[in-house]
Design a protein around this motif. Structure first.
Motif, PDB file in Angstrom:
ATOM      1  N   ARG A 109       0.016  -4.464   8.383  1.00 34.50           N
ATOM      2  CA  ARG A 109      -0.947  -3.404   8.644  1.00 34.50           C
ATOM      3  C   ARG A 109      -0.877  -2.371   7.531  1.00 34.50           C
ATOM      4  NH1 ARG A 109       1.368  -4.038  13.904  1.00 34.50           N
ATOM      5  NH2 ARG A 109      -0.101  -4.900  15.427  1.00 34.50           N
ATOM      6  N   GLY A 110      -2.037  -1.962   7.016  1.00 31.80           N
ATOM      7  CA  GLY A 110      -2.086  -0.969   5.967  1.00 31.80           C
ATOM      8  C   GLY A 110      -3.494  -0.754   5.483  1.00 31.80           C
ATOM      9  N   ASN A 111      -3.644   0.117   4.480  1.00 31.22           N
ATOM     10  CA  ASN A 111      -4.957   0.449   3.954  1.00 31.22           C
ATOM     11  C   ASN A 111      -5.411  -0.523   2.871  1.00 31.22           C
ATOM     12  OD1 ASN A 111      -7.205   2.495   3.764  1.00 31.22           O
ATOM     13  ND2 ASN A 111      -6.462   2.589   1.654  1.00 31.22           N
ATOM     14  N   SER A 112      -4.468  -1.036   2.069  1.00 28.69           N
ATOM     15  CA  SER A 112      -4.835  -1.933   0.975  1.00 28.69           C
ATOM     16  C   SER A 112      -3.628  -2.755   0.534  1.00 28.69           C
ATOM     17  CB  SER A 112      -5.376  -1.133  -0.218  1.00 28.69           C
ATOM     18  OG  SER A 112      -4.390  -0.257  -0.731  1.00 28.69           O
ATOM     19  N   ASP A 113      -3.901  -3.817  -0.208  1.00 32.49           N
ATOM     20  CA  ASP A 113      -2.848  -4.681  -0.760  1.00 32.49           C
ATOM     21  C   ASP A 113      -1.907  -5.196   0.327  1.00 32.49           C
ATOM     22  OD1 ASP A 113      -3.828  -4.310  -3.355  1.00 32.49           O
ATOM     23  OD2 ASP A 113      -2.615  -2.505  -3.628  1.00 32.49           O
ATOM     24  N   LEU A 114      -2.474  -5.905   1.292  1.00 31.48           N
ATOM     25  CA  LEU A 114      -1.681  -6.545   2.331  1.00 31.48           C
ATOM     26  C   LEU A 114      -1.436  -7.989   1.891  1.00 31.48           C
ATOM     27  CD1 LEU A 114      -3.615  -5.241   5.468  1.00 31.48           C
ATOM     28  CD2 LEU A 114      -1.710  -4.173   4.248  1.00 31.48           C
ATOM     29  N   CYS A 115      -0.245  -8.265   1.439  1.00 36.07           N
ATOM     30  CA  CYS A 115       0.043  -9.537   0.792  1.00 36.07           C
ATOM     31  C   CYS A 115       1.101 -10.321   1.564  1.00 36.07           C
ATOM     32  CB  CYS A 115       0.506  -9.313  -0.636  1.00 36.07           C
ATOM     33  SG  CYS A 115      -0.732  -8.432  -1.647  1.00 36.07           S
ATOM     34  N   GLY A 116       0.872 -11.628   1.663  1.00 37.98           N
ATOM     35  CA  GLY A 116       1.715 -12.454   2.508  1.00 37.98           C
ATOM     36  C   GLY A 116       3.169 -12.513   2.108  1.00 37.98           C
ATOM     37  N   VAL A 117       3.457 -12.485   0.799  1.00 33.54           N
ATOM     38  CA  VAL A 117       4.842 -12.614   0.326  1.00 33.54           C
ATOM     39  C   VAL A 117       5.334 -11.320  -0.318  1.00 33.54           C
ATOM     40  CG1 VAL A 117       6.396 -13.876  -1.225  1.00 33.54           C
ATOM     41  CG2 VAL A 117       4.577 -15.098  -0.008  1.00 33.54           C
ATOM     42  N   GLU A 118       4.597 -10.807  -1.288  1.00 34.99           N
ATOM     43  CA  GLU A 118       5.005  -9.606  -2.031  1.00 34.99           C
ATOM     44  C   GLU A 118       3.844  -8.619  -2.061  1.00 34.99           C
ATOM     45  OE1 GLU A 118       5.787 -11.098  -5.996  1.00 34.99           O
ATOM     46  OE2 GLU A 118       3.749 -11.863  -6.161  1.00 34.99           O
ATOM     47  N   GLY A 119       4.130  -7.354  -1.807  1.00 34.42           N
ATOM     48  CA  GLY A 119       3.069  -6.365  -1.807  1.00 34.42           C
ATOM     49  C   GLY A 119       2.510  -6.104  -3.190  1.00 34.42           C
TER      50      GLY A 119
END
Length: 218
Positions: A109-119
């Motif tokens: 959960r977040g505003n942007s750059d929600l990445c499966g492995v590394e932010g």
């Protein structure tokens, strides 16, 4: 564990254990995870994170917030939250940081750059990693692919002799540090591009017939 001034630089071997019930809220600060900062000498391996919650502003991950070391054979099923640059495994994979043979099915959960492995990453590497939600480096997989045993087989690199790290009962649960070995066999229909996965194959001479499950989503 670990700070910018004194990052964690040792070897943390979880020995196939899972840590649950962690709650880490950094408020408006960056960097949250089991380890906040790791150095280039750090090795974190064979540990799972479940039923846990991590929150902060940016660079939030389950295993490490800022990773400069090696993260190997780890997984996350917990909740990762923040404003931006949220990763299922690490928040910031920087310079010498290397993440391999890991997966995340946790909630991001977040505003942007929600990445499966590394932010976020800067020269770091990601090898043979998988995620259920998010984007970025690594490979996205469906819930069906996780349940089928496909991801377990991929994480194991095709090793089926009992020395692999990940196991699973196909069709039930997720890749884990214990359970059944997952095998891959050619399509019973004789096709060349469709495979089936099975995970019931006892060591006893009186082996039951293999349980064949539906093909993975290609």
């Amino acid at each position: 564990m670990g700070s910018e001034a004194n990052p964690y630089g040792g070897t943390f071997d979880g020995a196939g254990h899972t840590i649950s019930g962690l709650y880490c809220d950094m408020g408006s600060d960056d960097g949250a995870g089991l380890f906040r900062y790791t150095s280039a000498n750090a090795v974190i391996q064979k540990v799972g994170i479940s039923d846990s919650y991590f929150d902060g502003d940016s660079y939030i991950g389950s295993i490490a917030g800022y990773n400069f070391g090696k993260v190997i054979n780890c997984y996350n099923t917990g909740s990762i939250n923040g404003y931006s640059r949220i990763g299922g495994i690490v928040g910031f994979n920087k310079d010498s940081g290397a993440v391999s043979n890991c997966y995340s099915t946790g909630t991001l959960r977040g505003n942007s750059d929600l990445c499966g492995v590394e932010g976020y990453y800067s020269s770091g590497s990601v090898t043979n990693c998988y995620y259920l939600s998010g984007s970025g480096r690594g490979q996205g997989k469906t819930a069906e692919q996780f349940a089928s045993g496909e991801v377990t087989y991929l994480l194991s690199g095709g090793v089926t002799d009992g020395t692999q790290v990940f196991y699973q009962t196909c069709g039930v649960g997720l890749p884990a540090f214990s359970g059944d070995t997952v095998y891959q066999i050619p399509s019973v229909s004789g096709g060349t591009d469709v495979v089936y996965l099975l995970a019931v194959w006892w060591a006893s001479p009186m082996r039951p017939s293999p349980t064949v499950i539906p093909p993975p989503v290609l």
